[in-house]
Design an enzyme around this catalytic site. Structure first.
Site, PDB file in Angstrom:
ATOM      1  N   ARG A  74      50.890  42.733  39.377  1.00 56.09           N
ATOM      2  CA  ARG A  74      52.109  42.756  40.027  1.00 56.09           C
ATOM      3  C   ARG A  74      52.963  41.662  39.220  1.00 56.09           C
ATOM      4  O   ARG A  74      52.550  40.781  38.536  1.00 56.09           O
ATOM      5  CB  ARG A  74      51.751  41.888  41.525  1.00 56.09           C
ATOM      6  CG  ARG A  74      50.877  42.799  42.189  1.00 56.09           C
ATOM      7  CD  ARG A  74      51.049  42.567  43.747  1.00 56.09           C
ATOM      8  NE  ARG A  74      50.290  43.458  44.465  1.00 56.09           N
ATOM      9  CZ  ARG A  74      49.333  43.334  44.995  1.00 56.09           C
ATOM     10  NH1 ARG A  74      48.295  42.463  44.759  1.00 56.09           N
ATOM     11  NH2 ARG A  74      48.854  44.522  45.658  1.00 56.09           N
ATOM     12  N   ASP A 105      54.783  51.427  47.131  1.00 57.87           N
ATOM     13  CA  ASP A 105      56.207  51.581  47.234  1.00 57.87           C
ATOM     14  C   ASP A 105      56.808  50.593  46.442  1.00 57.87           C
ATOM     15  O   ASP A 105      57.751  50.473  46.014  1.00 57.87           O
ATOM     16  CB  ASP A 105      56.342  51.656  48.702  1.00 57.87           C
ATOM     17  CG  ASP A 105      55.821  50.816  49.729  1.00 57.87           C
ATOM     18  OD1 ASP A 105      55.429  49.971  49.068  1.00 57.87           O
ATOM     19  OD2 ASP A 105      56.198  50.802  50.700  1.00 57.87           O
ATOM     20  N   ASP A 129      45.979  51.969  50.800  1.00 61.27           N
ATOM     21  CA  ASP A 129      46.656  51.875  52.444  1.00 61.27           C
ATOM     22  C   ASP A 129      47.192  53.159  52.986  1.00 61.27           C
ATOM     23  O   ASP A 129      47.318  53.222  54.120  1.00 61.27           O
ATOM     24  CB  ASP A 129      47.860  50.720  52.402  1.00 61.27           C
ATOM     25  CG  ASP A 129      47.033  49.526  51.784  1.00 61.27           C
ATOM     26  OD1 ASP A 129      45.923  49.195  51.993  1.00 61.27           O
ATOM     27  OD2 ASP A 129      47.899  48.609  51.382  1.00 61.27           O
ATOM     28  N   ASP A 131      49.978  54.082  52.903  1.00 59.70           N
ATOM     29  CA  ASP A 131      51.143  53.674  53.752  1.00 59.70           C
ATOM     30  C   ASP A 131      52.511  53.974  53.185  1.00 59.70           C
ATOM     31  O   ASP A 131      53.531  53.460  53.364  1.00 59.70           O
ATOM     32  CB  ASP A 131      51.167  52.064  53.919  1.00 59.70           C
ATOM     33  CG  ASP A 131      51.127  51.410  52.828  1.00 59.70           C
ATOM     34  OD1 ASP A 131      51.040  51.813  51.540  1.00 59.70           O
ATOM     35  OD2 ASP A 131      51.312  50.115  52.486  1.00 59.70           O
TER      36      ASP A 131
HETATM   37  P1  ADP Z   1      52.414  48.286  45.331  1.00 60.30           P
HETATM   38  O1  ADP Z   1      53.064  49.087  44.276  1.00 60.30           O
HETATM   39  O2  ADP Z   1      51.018  48.361  45.599  1.00 60.30           O
HETATM   40  O3  ADP Z   1      53.461  48.230  46.495  1.00 60.30           O
HETATM   41  P2  ADP Z   1      53.636  45.571  44.896  1.00 60.30           P
HETATM   42  O4  ADP Z   1      54.627  45.630  45.976  1.00 60.30           O
HETATM   43  O5  ADP Z   1      53.093  44.340  44.320  1.00 60.30           O
HETATM   44  O6  ADP Z   1      52.830  46.782  44.847  1.00 60.30           O
HETATM   45  O7  ADP Z   1      54.896  46.023  43.516  1.00 60.30           O
HETATM   46  C1  ADP Z   1      54.263  46.194  42.430  1.00 60.30           C
HETATM   47  C2  ADP Z   1      55.164  45.635  41.376  1.00 60.30           C
HETATM   48  O8  ADP Z   1      56.373  46.838  41.407  1.00 60.30           O
HETATM   49  C3  ADP Z   1      56.119  44.297  41.539  1.00 60.30           C
HETATM   50  O9  ADP Z   1      54.836  43.369  41.011  1.00 60.30           O
HETATM   51  C4  ADP Z   1      57.389  44.579  40.558  1.00 60.30           C
HETATM   52  O10 ADP Z   1      56.875  44.467  39.542  1.00 60.30           O
HETATM   53  C5  ADP Z   1      57.659  46.150  41.118  1.00 60.30           C
HETATM   54  N1  ADP Z   1      58.587  45.866  42.315  1.00 60.30           N
HETATM   55  C6  ADP Z   1      58.125  45.586  43.520  1.00 60.30           C
HETATM   56  N2  ADP Z   1      59.063  45.616  44.415  1.00 60.30           N
HETATM   57  C7  ADP Z   1      60.192  45.635  43.649  1.00 60.30           C
HETATM   58  C8  ADP Z   1      61.414  45.711  43.810  1.00 60.30           C
HETATM   59  N3  ADP Z   1      62.023  45.327  45.139  1.00 60.30           N
HETATM   60  N4  ADP Z   1      62.451  45.845  42.840  1.00 60.30           N
HETATM   61  C9  ADP Z   1      62.002  46.037  41.696  1.00 60.30           C
HETATM   62  N5  ADP Z   1      60.488  46.128  41.107  1.00 60.30           N
HETATM   63  C10 ADP Z   1      59.681  45.831  42.246  1.00 60.30           C
HETATM   64  O1  F6P Z   2      47.744  47.491  48.860  1.00 59.01           O
HETATM   65  C1  F6P Z   2      46.578  47.432  48.698  1.00 59.01           C
HETATM   66  C2  F6P Z   2      45.645  46.220  49.187  1.00 59.01           C
HETATM   67  O2  F6P Z   2      44.507  46.391  49.104  1.00 59.01           O
HETATM   68  C3  F6P Z   2      45.798  45.834  50.696  1.00 59.01           C
HETATM   69  O3  F6P Z   2      45.057  46.497  51.767  1.00 59.01           O
HETATM   70  C4  F6P Z   2      45.643  44.478  50.838  1.00 59.01           C
HETATM   71  O4  F6P Z   2      46.023  43.911  51.905  1.00 59.01           O
HETATM   72  C5  F6P Z   2      46.143  44.009  49.468  1.00 59.01           C
HETATM   73  O5  F6P Z   2      46.086  45.259  48.732  1.00 59.01           O
HETATM   74  C6  F6P Z   2      45.244  42.742  48.847  1.00 59.01           C
HETATM   75  O6  F6P Z   2      45.863  42.390  47.533  1.00 59.01           O
HETATM   76  P1  F6P Z   2      45.121  41.508  46.632  1.00 59.01           P
HETATM   77  O7  F6P Z   2      44.390  42.346  45.911  1.00 59.01           O
HETATM   78  O8  F6P Z   2      46.397  40.847  45.789  1.00 59.01           O
HETATM   79  O9  F6P Z   2      44.586  40.443  47.416  1.00 59.01           O
END
Ligand code: ADP
Ligand code: F6P
Length: 322
Positions: A74, A105, A129, A131
């Site tokens: 992240r 997302d 997820d 989702d």
């Molecule tokens: P996931 O892709 O599993 O939903 P995250 O929400 O942690 O996981 O997002 C992964 C990475 O995507 C973030 O650490 C960031 O670098 C980028 N990201 C997330 N949200 C945003 C956003 N609103 N604008 C730009 N980059 C984003």
């Molecule tokens: O988005 C995938 C997921 O495994 C969720 O189900 C859970 O809440 C989260 O990631 C856990 O994140 P982390 O690995 O940062 O503890």
């Protein structure tokens, strides 16, 4: 405009099947005569210039492995102007004209931003997820559901022997799809998810008592991580029903393991589709699976959609777990 060089990264929480998607991206692109750059640790790899050349053998022997060989992260820095500037400089340095982003997302939002700054991206849904609103299926979901199901099956053995109640926490901080469908697969007495407000007495205690009257002696209560408090729930169940109760948090084991056939096939199809788009110069899209078909959507539109919860499945679960 066709692209000559593309990058591939995995971002956010890892999911089984991400490796199969990476493999498909690399091989499909090379087959089209493109050069592929692997980007390590999600968007951090672009910020830190952690980029390497991939060839068809770079992705040998990974289709069956969980996790991601590209690592994932992240990256809060990527959301800053400074982070984006560094990422763009890395793309320029390596001649990266487009990027395949495999993630959830949050990662799609990053892909949208990178596309806006002139590096077209295509997103592939990868999260346990399930989702992501634009798609009915996300890579990793089937494997995680099977992992959770097998673990709850084991739990059921000991729950049954001791005539207890097991309150099980299933992953999903914001989403209850994994908990709902695992709950159905294990025949849980109650399924508690963040999308549906629950009443402790009506949805747990009354259900336990009702099934107990018909002869049931052990109980599984499936609770999504987003609802949490499984220790507290188990304690209250014991107090109110007199049934010895235990809480189990399945945790991150749900994110690992060899991907199921469904995840491998879906990841392969999606990876191939993403490259088809980039090879035609089409970016700012996300790959999705809807009505048994592989499709793609504009990232903005995909992010604006709301995913309807599976209320029908929730109803069915509660009708048949009696
Ligand atoms: P996931 O892709 O599993 O939903 P995250 O929400 O942690 O996981 O997002 C992964 C990475 O995507 C973030 O650490 C960031 O670098 C980028 N990201 C997330 N949200 C945003 C956003 N609103 N604008 C730009 N980059 C984003
Ligand atoms: O988005 C995938 C997921 O495994 C969720 O189900 C859970 O809440 C989260 O990631 C856990 O994140 P982390 O690995 O940062 O503890």
């Amino acid at each position: 405009m066709s692209m000559k060089t593309i990058g591939v990264l995995t971002s956010g929480g890892d999911a089984p099947g991400m490796n199969a998607a990476i493999r498909a991206v690399v091989r499909s692109a090379i087959e089209k005569g493109m050069t592929v750059k692997g980007i390590r640790r999600g968007y951090n790899g672009l910020i830190d210039d952690d980029v390497f050349d991939m060839d068809i053998r770079s992705v040998s022997d990974i289709i069956h492995r969980g996790g991601t060989v590209l690592y994932t992260a992240r990256s809060p820095q990527f959301k800053t102007e400074e982070g984006m500037a560094k990422a763009l400089a890395t793309c320029k340095k390596h001649g990266i004209e487009g990027v395949v982003v495999i993630g959830g997302d949050g990662s799609y939002r990053g892909a949208r931003d990178l596309s806006l700054h002139g590096v077209p991206c295509v997103g592939i849904p990868g999260t346990i997820d399930n989702d992501i609103s634009s798609t009915e299926y996300t890579i990793g979901y089937d494997t995680a559901m099977n992992t959770a199901m097998h673990m709850v099956d084991k739990l059921r053995d000991t729950t049954q022997s001791h005539e207890r109640c097991s309150v099980v926490e299933i992953m999903g901080r914001h989403a209850g799809y994994l908990a709902l469908n695992t709950g159905i697969a294990v025949g849980a007495t109650s399924i508690i998810v963040p999308e549906i407000e629950y009443d402790f007495k009506r949805d747990i205690i009354d259900r336990i008592n009702k099934t107990k009257q018909t002869g049931k002696k052990h109980f599984i209560i499936a609770v999504a991580e987003g609802v949490g408090h499984v220790e507290e729930i188990a304690k209250k169940i014991e107090e109110e029903t007199g049934i010895e109760s235990r809480a189990t948090i399945l945790g991150h084991v749900q994110r690992g393991g060899s991907p199921t056939a469904r995840d491998r096939v879906m990841a392969s199809e999606m990876g191939h589709h993403a490259v088809e788009l980039l090879s035609k110069g089409i970016g700012n899209r996300v790959v999705a699976y809807r009505n048994s078909q592989l499709v793609d959507d504009d990232i903005y539109e995909a992010l604006a959609k709301n995913k309807e919860f599976e209320y029908d499945n929730y109803e069915i679960a509660h009708k048949i777990s009696i």
